[in-house]
Enzyme design. Structure first.
Site, PDB file in Angstrom:
ATOM      1  CB  VAL A 135      -0.951  -0.009   1.203  1.00 49.39           C
ATOM      2  CG1 VAL A 135      -0.165   0.096   2.518  1.00 49.39           C
ATOM      3  CG2 VAL A 135      -1.962   1.121   1.113  1.00 49.39           C
TER       4      VAL A 135
ATOM      5  CB  SER B 170       6.971   1.439  -1.657  1.00 50.89           C
ATOM      6  OG  SER B 170       8.319   1.027  -1.766  1.00 50.89           O
TER       7      SER B 170
ATOM      8  CB  ALA C 124      10.413  -0.411   5.568  1.00 54.12           C
ATOM      9  CD  GLN C 125       7.631  -3.314  -0.474  1.00 54.51           C
ATOM     10  OE1 GLN C 125       8.194  -2.596  -1.295  1.00 54.51           O
ATOM     11  NE2 GLN C 125       7.112  -4.488  -0.822  1.00 54.51           N
ATOM     12  CB  VAL C 126       3.257  -0.346   4.693  1.00 52.62           C
ATOM     13  CG1 VAL C 126       2.065  -0.773   5.552  1.00 52.62           C
ATOM     14  CG2 VAL C 126       4.273   0.419   5.531  1.00 52.62           C
TER      15      VAL C 126
ATOM     16  CE  LYS D 245       8.642   1.321   8.203  1.00 51.32           C
ATOM     17  NZ  LYS D 245       8.738   2.590   8.971  1.00 51.32           N
TER      18      LYS D 245
ATOM     19  CG  ASP E  42      10.886  10.812   8.418  1.00 55.47           C
ATOM     20  OD1 ASP E  42      11.168  11.800   7.720  1.00 55.47           O
ATOM     21  OD2 ASP E  42      10.896   9.642   7.976  1.00 55.47           O
TER      22      ASP E  42
END
Length: 508
Positions: free
Chosen positions: A124, A126, A130-132, A146, A281
């Site tokens: 969903v 990236s 990391a990506q989710v 994640k 962040d």
């Protein structure tokens, strides 16, 4: 390896035509023309913003994060570049689903279908590290999974090495090198990047932030599902909301945009000054808005911390600034050691006034932070004010907050929103409220310590008495040793005298 990485950076810069950004100064324009002629075969038809985004993606996570920060500063960036760099917030090219599944099965030691009720293999979101993916836990709870990018640690290692080389060159070749403390700044950045590579640490950060804002009317933080977490995988509650960058969608949902912008400022100052633990962040890709108007925080890989001393000096700086007490701002800089001790207060005060006075009572849309930052840099260089590495993340986050406020409500008065909160916080720290709060905090310690005072005092006196006796004995021993040496010398002298008399009589 560092040389290869440097060559790759140069190759990417030339391939995507970024010399257009770097060499357009009057002194270097000839070099840009030369490169354009030599590299006539490269494709430069795509817009400059697209080429810049693609180059940052190609160069890796550190460069992507730099682009993310720039995307929030529409007051510093042309609109086309800011719009394109905004895609870096959650649209970095993903790694393959097969790699994602392999990481998960390696972490859990069993097939994926035995871990989750369902798992969406298409990510969903990236990002650079990391990506989710969305999933459903065995008990039916919706979750966000994640997954760390495979091999990302090695890429970051090479980039950090290059940053250290650049820092060394800056320290050696630039007059500002020592004052800017580039090695310390890179070290601070490296520390937080390495922390971001450990998803168990990120999960702990999320858990801490959730406790700090428990039952908050301003901020929601997802729950961490610890049984499914590891250093490479973090599983948390799936959150539902509208990305904060979609201002029109927020308006259509009935969200009070000016109130939302003011709440963002309050959340920032609460994290910094109340908790000393803040989300560092905060670009729009990491923030959503819940249906009830509360912010939703995501991605807790980079969190900043401040000591009580840092918070105290920062709060004094901000309050003096909001009151336009530039003399106090100058004094605090000197007292904290940020400016040299021999700095003249009146001169530093005048310099700060020249920067800050023109921007007061203006909404964000009328403030050119590019010019403000440039003037502040000139002032800090003139007075040899050193960069504080522990505050670099705070400065970055403040830039993000200002950029976010500019997108949500350009008429937001940042000063009027923050001043009452900071004054209330300071009164709680150093006023009578602060005194009562300190007493309340220390009461358990007093309750434990007070009954022990007679015994502790007796022990202290006994220790002092023993030390005094030891000191007396030591002094007596030294005196005895000196007496023995003197007696030995006297005996030797008497013997020598007797021998001399005897020999003299015999010869006579």
């Amino acid at each position: 390896m560092r040389l290869l990485r440097l060559l790759k950076i140069i190759f990417v810069v030339l391939r995507f035509g970024l010399d257009e950004f770097l060499l357009m100064h009057a002194r270097t324009r000839w070099l840009h023309s030369l490169l354009k002629t030599v590299l006539f075969f490269r494709n430069s038809e795509r817009p400059r913003a697209v080429r810049l985004r693609l180059a940052l993606e190609k160069l890796g996570p550190i460069f992507v994060k730099f682009g993310q920060m720039l995307s929030t500063r529409r007051d510093l960036m042309p609109a086309d570049i800011a719009d394109e760099l905004a895609k870096l917030q959650d649209q970095v090219p993903p790694f393959s689903s097969a790699q994602a599944v392999a990481v998960l099965e390696s972490a859990y030691g069993k097939p994926l279908e035995q871990v989750f009720q369902s798992f969406e293999k298409i990510p969903v979101a990236s990002a650079s590290v990391a990506q989710v993916h969305f999933a459903v836990l065995p008990d039916g709870r919706d979750a966000a999974v994640k997954i760390l990018r495979p091999g990302i640690a090695r890429v970051i290692e090479h980039d950090i090495a290059l940053l250290n080389i650049c820092a060394d060159l800056l320290a050696r070749l630039s007059q500002d090198g020592r004052r800017l403390r580039p090695h310390e700044v890179v070290g601070e950045f490296e520390k937080h990047l390495r922390d971001e590579l450990d998803l168990m640490r990120e999960a702990a950060n999320a858990s801490q932030l959730k406790r700090n804002f428990a039952n908050s009317p301003l901020l929601l933080v997802p729950e961490v599902y610890w049984d499914f977490c590891s250093s490479e995988v973090m599983v948390m509650q799936r959150m539902y909301g509208i990305p904060v960058s979609q201002v029109q969608a927020l308006r259509e949902a009935g969200v009070d945009i000016p109130r939302l912008a003011a709440n963002g400022v309050e959340i920032f100052y609460t994290q910094v000054f109340r908790d000393g633990f803040f989300h560092a962040d905060m670009h729009p890709g990491n923030i959503m808005v819940a249906p009830d108007g509360r912010y939703i925080a995501l991605d807790f890989g980079i969190m900043g911390t401040l000591t009580d001393e840092d918070k105290h000096y920062l709060a004094q700086n901000f309050i003096a600034f909001f009151r336009r007490d530039y003399k106090r701002v100058a004094e605090v800089h000197i007292e904290s050691g940020w400016a040299p001790a021999n700095t003249r207060v009146d001169e530093l005060e005048a310099g700060i006034r020249s920067v800050c006075e023109p921007i007061f009572d203006k909404p964000l849309r009328e403030v050119s932070f590019g010019r403000v930052l440039l003037r502040l840099f000139q002032i800090s260089r003139r007075f040899d004010i050193e960069v504080q590495p522990q505050l670099v993340l705070l400065q970055k986050t403040l830039l993000n907050i200002e950029g976010l406020g500019l997108q949500l409500d350009p008429d937001l008065d940042l000063w009027k929103t923050a001043k009452p909160w900071l004054e209330r916080w300071m009164s709680e720290q150093i006023g009578w409220r602060g005194f009562i709060k300190s007493l309340t905090t220390e009461a358990p310690n007093f309750a434990t310590l007070l009954p022990q005072l007679p015994r502790l005092l007796h022990h202290r006196l006994a220790e002092r008495s023993a030390r005094d006796q030891e000191e007396i004995l030591r002094q007596l021993l030294q005196q005895q040793q000196r007496y023995n040496r003197r007696m030995l010398l006297l005996d030797i002298a008497l013997i020598a005298l007797i021998v001399w008399i005897f020999l003299g009589a015999f010869v006579w």
